[in-house]
Design a protein around this motif. Structure first.
Motif, PDB file in Angstrom:
ATOM      1  N   ALA A 114     -34.086  52.522  85.622  1.00 57.79           N
ATOM      2  CA  ALA A 114     -35.152  53.352  85.075  1.00 57.79           C
ATOM      3  C   ALA A 114     -35.357  53.067  83.591  1.00 57.79           C
ATOM      4  O   ALA A 114     -36.504  52.968  83.130  1.00 57.79           O
ATOM      5  CB  ALA A 114     -34.834  54.827  85.294  1.00 57.79           C
ATOM      6  N   ILE A 115     -34.281  52.938  82.845  1.00 59.94           N
ATOM      7  CA  ILE A 115     -34.397  52.626  81.414  1.00 59.94           C
ATOM      8  C   ILE A 115     -35.159  51.317  81.226  1.00 59.94           C
ATOM      9  O   ILE A 115     -36.076  51.227  80.407  1.00 59.94           O
ATOM     10  CB  ILE A 115     -33.007  52.553  80.745  1.00 59.94           C
ATOM     11  CG1 ILE A 115     -32.382  53.944  80.669  1.00 59.94           C
ATOM     12  CG2 ILE A 115     -33.095  51.912  79.351  1.00 59.94           C
ATOM     13  CD1 ILE A 115     -30.911  53.950  80.274  1.00 59.94           C
ATOM     14  N   HIS A 116     -34.795  50.295  81.982  1.00 56.02           N
ATOM     15  CA  HIS A 116     -35.465  48.998  81.849  1.00 56.02           C
ATOM     16  C   HIS A 116     -36.931  49.079  82.281  1.00 56.02           C
ATOM     17  O   HIS A 116     -37.802  48.486  81.627  1.00 56.02           O
ATOM     18  CB  HIS A 116     -34.704  47.925  82.637  1.00 56.02           C
ATOM     19  CG  HIS A 116     -33.437  47.516  81.982  1.00 56.02           C
ATOM     20  ND1 HIS A 116     -32.208  48.031  82.331  1.00 56.02           N
ATOM     21  CD2 HIS A 116     -33.194  46.644  80.971  1.00 56.02           C
ATOM     22  CE1 HIS A 116     -31.269  47.506  81.579  1.00 56.02           C
ATOM     23  NE2 HIS A 116     -31.842  46.657  80.743  1.00 56.02           N
ATOM     24  N   ALA A 117     -37.215  49.793  83.355  1.00 59.98           N
ATOM     25  CA  ALA A 117     -38.591  49.928  83.829  1.00 59.98           C
ATOM     26  C   ALA A 117     -39.449  50.663  82.801  1.00 59.98           C
ATOM     27  O   ALA A 117     -40.561  50.223  82.478  1.00 59.98           O
ATOM     28  CB  ALA A 117     -38.627  50.657  85.169  1.00 59.98           C
ATOM     29  N   ILE A 118     -38.914  51.755  82.274  1.00 63.03           N
ATOM     30  CA  ILE A 118     -39.650  52.548  81.281  1.00 63.03           C
ATOM     31  C   ILE A 118     -39.875  51.712  80.019  1.00 63.03           C
ATOM     32  O   ILE A 118     -40.973  51.707  79.461  1.00 63.03           O
ATOM     33  CB  ILE A 118     -38.853  53.838  80.948  1.00 63.03           C
ATOM     34  CG1 ILE A 118     -38.678  54.708  82.167  1.00 63.03           C
ATOM     35  CG2 ILE A 118     -39.474  54.598  79.787  1.00 63.03           C
ATOM     36  CD1 ILE A 118     -39.888  55.365  82.696  1.00 63.03           C
ATOM     37  N   ALA A 119     -38.855  50.991  79.577  1.00 66.45           N
ATOM     38  CA  ALA A 119     -38.985  50.151  78.387  1.00 66.45           C
ATOM     39  C   ALA A 119     -40.034  49.060  78.581  1.00 66.45           C
ATOM     40  O   ALA A 119     -40.709  48.659  77.631  1.00 66.45           O
ATOM     41  CB  ALA A 119     -37.643  49.535  78.014  1.00 66.45           C
ATOM     42  N   ALA A 120     -40.195  48.591  79.833  1.00 67.02           N
ATOM     43  CA  ALA A 120     -41.178  47.550  80.134  1.00 67.02           C
ATOM     44  C   ALA A 120     -42.593  48.106  80.277  1.00 67.02           C
ATOM     45  O   ALA A 120     -43.533  47.353  80.506  1.00 67.02           O
ATOM     46  CB  ALA A 120     -40.770  46.814  81.416  1.00 67.02           C
ATOM     47  N   GLY A 121     -42.737  49.433  80.159  1.00 62.20           N
ATOM     48  CA  GLY A 121     -44.062  50.036  80.244  1.00 62.20           C
ATOM     49  C   GLY A 121     -44.419  50.620  81.588  1.00 62.20           C
ATOM     50  O   GLY A 121     -45.535  51.104  81.776  1.00 62.20           O
ATOM     51  N   ASP A 122     -43.491  50.581  82.530  1.00 61.17           N
ATOM     52  CA  ASP A 122     -43.751  51.144  83.846  1.00 61.17           C
ATOM     53  C   ASP A 122     -43.527  52.651  83.852  1.00 61.17           C
ATOM     54  O   ASP A 122     -42.890  53.208  82.955  1.00 61.17           O
ATOM     55  CB  ASP A 122     -42.847  50.499  84.902  1.00 61.17           C
ATOM     56  CG  ASP A 122     -43.178  49.037  85.130  1.00 61.17           C
ATOM     57  OD1 ASP A 122     -44.354  48.654  84.936  1.00 61.17           O
ATOM     58  OD2 ASP A 122     -42.274  48.274  85.494  1.00 61.17           O
ATOM     59  N   VAL A 123     -44.018  53.302  84.872  1.00 62.36           N
ATOM     60  CA  VAL A 123     -43.766  54.715  85.130  1.00 62.36           C
ATOM     61  C   VAL A 123     -42.845  54.775  86.330  1.00 62.36           C
ATOM     62  O   VAL A 123     -43.028  54.037  87.300  1.00 62.36           O
ATOM     63  CB  VAL A 123     -45.084  55.470  85.418  1.00 62.36           C
ATOM     64  CG1 VAL A 123     -44.819  56.902  85.839  1.00 62.36           C
ATOM     65  CG2 VAL A 123     -45.989  55.423  84.203  1.00 62.36           C
ATOM     66  N   LEU A 124     -41.843  55.625  86.257  1.00 61.95           N
ATOM     67  CA  LEU A 124     -40.856  55.665  87.327  1.00 61.95           C
ATOM     68  C   LEU A 124     -40.531  57.102  87.701  1.00 61.95           C
ATOM     69  O   LEU A 124     -40.282  57.936  86.826  1.00 61.95           O
ATOM     70  CB  LEU A 124     -39.579  54.961  86.875  1.00 61.95           C
ATOM     71  CG  LEU A 124     -38.544  54.818  87.972  1.00 61.95           C
ATOM     72  CD1 LEU A 124     -38.031  53.417  88.037  1.00 61.95           C
ATOM     73  CD2 LEU A 124     -37.430  55.811  87.782  1.00 61.95           C
ATOM     74  N   LEU A 125     -40.550  57.376  89.005  1.00 59.13           N
ATOM     75  CA  LEU A 125     -40.144  58.668  89.536  1.00 59.13           C
ATOM     76  C   LEU A 125     -39.023  58.456  90.529  1.00 59.13           C
ATOM     77  O   LEU A 125     -38.991  57.436  91.223  1.00 59.13           O
ATOM     78  CB  LEU A 125     -41.310  59.364  90.243  1.00 59.13           C
ATOM     79  CG  LEU A 125     -42.544  59.669  89.417  1.00 59.13           C
ATOM     80  CD1 LEU A 125     -43.639  60.255  90.293  1.00 59.13           C
ATOM     81  CD2 LEU A 125     -42.220  60.609  88.281  1.00 59.13           C
TER      82      LEU A 125
END
Length: 167
Positions: A114-125
Motif C-alpha cells: 500500500a505504501i508503494h502504491a500510494i507513493a506511485a500515485g495510485d489509490v488503494l482500498l
C-alpha cells in the motif's frame, strides 16, 4: 527513497509500523505523531511522501486532519488505517482526500504494498472494502441521463456503452 510518517495515538501500533518501515531499504521514517494536529505539523515540517494515519484519535481525528495535511504539504499522500470496518469512515476518508484505506489487521506485506502504491500515485482500498463498495455500487439502480437511457451496443467482440438512438 520514500519518506513515510506515522500518526497513531497508540504507541504500540506506531512501534509496529515503524518496524515495518525500517525493514525496507527504500523507505525512510520522516516522523511520528499521536493525533491529527501532530499529523498536520509533520506534513508541514517534513513533507513526507506517504503518511500512515489512524482514523480514530483523541483531539483531531485522522479524517478531520486530512485536509490540513494536504494543505500543509500538497505532495503527501495519506493512507488511512483503522480497526473499525465502517463504510462511513471509508467514505469520509476518501471525501477528505485520503489516497488509501486499510484495516489494521493487514499484514506487513499489504502495508508495504500500500505504501508503494500510494507513493506511485495510485489509490488503494483494502480488498474487503473494495468488494463491498463495488457490490453496493452495482446494486444501485442506474441513473437516467438527460440524453436518454444508456444501452449496450456491441463493438467487435466487446460491448461498450452508448446513448440509445431512440432517445
Amino acid at each position: 527513497m520514500i519518506s513515510v510518517a506515522i500518526v497513531d495515538d497508540q504507541p504500540l501500533i506506531r512501534a509496529g509500523l515503524r518496524m515495518i518501515v525500517d525493514s525496507q531499504p527504500d523507505l525512510v521514517l520522516a516522523g511520528e505523531g499521536g493525533d491529527g494536529a501532530e499529523a498536520v505539523e509533520l506534513a508541514r515540517a517534513h513533507r513526507p511522501e506517504v503518511m500512515l494515519l489512524d482514523v480514530r484519535m483523541p483531539g483531531t481525528d485522522g479524517i478531520a486532519a486530512v485536509p490540513g495535511i494536504l494543505a500543509a504539504s500538497g505532495a503527501t499522500r495519506v493512507l488511512m488505517l483503522t480497526t473499525f470496518d465502517l463504510d462511513e469512515y471509508v467514505y469520509g476518508a476518501l471525501r477528505a482526500g485520503a489516497a488509501g484505506f486499510l484495516l489494521k489487521d493487514a499484514g506487513p506485506e499489504q502495508i508495504l504494498a500500500a505504501i508503494h502504491a500510494i507513493a506511485a500515485g495510485d489509490v488503494l482500498l483494502a480488498p474487503t472494502l473494495t468488494r463491498r463498495l463495488v457490490e453496493q455500487y452495482v446494486a444501485r439502480p442506474p441513473r437516467a441521463s438527460a440524453d436518454g437511457p444508456l444501452t449496450p451496443s456491441p463493438t467487435g467482440s466487446e460491448r461498450c456503452w452508448s446513448r440509445s438512438p431512440t432517445a
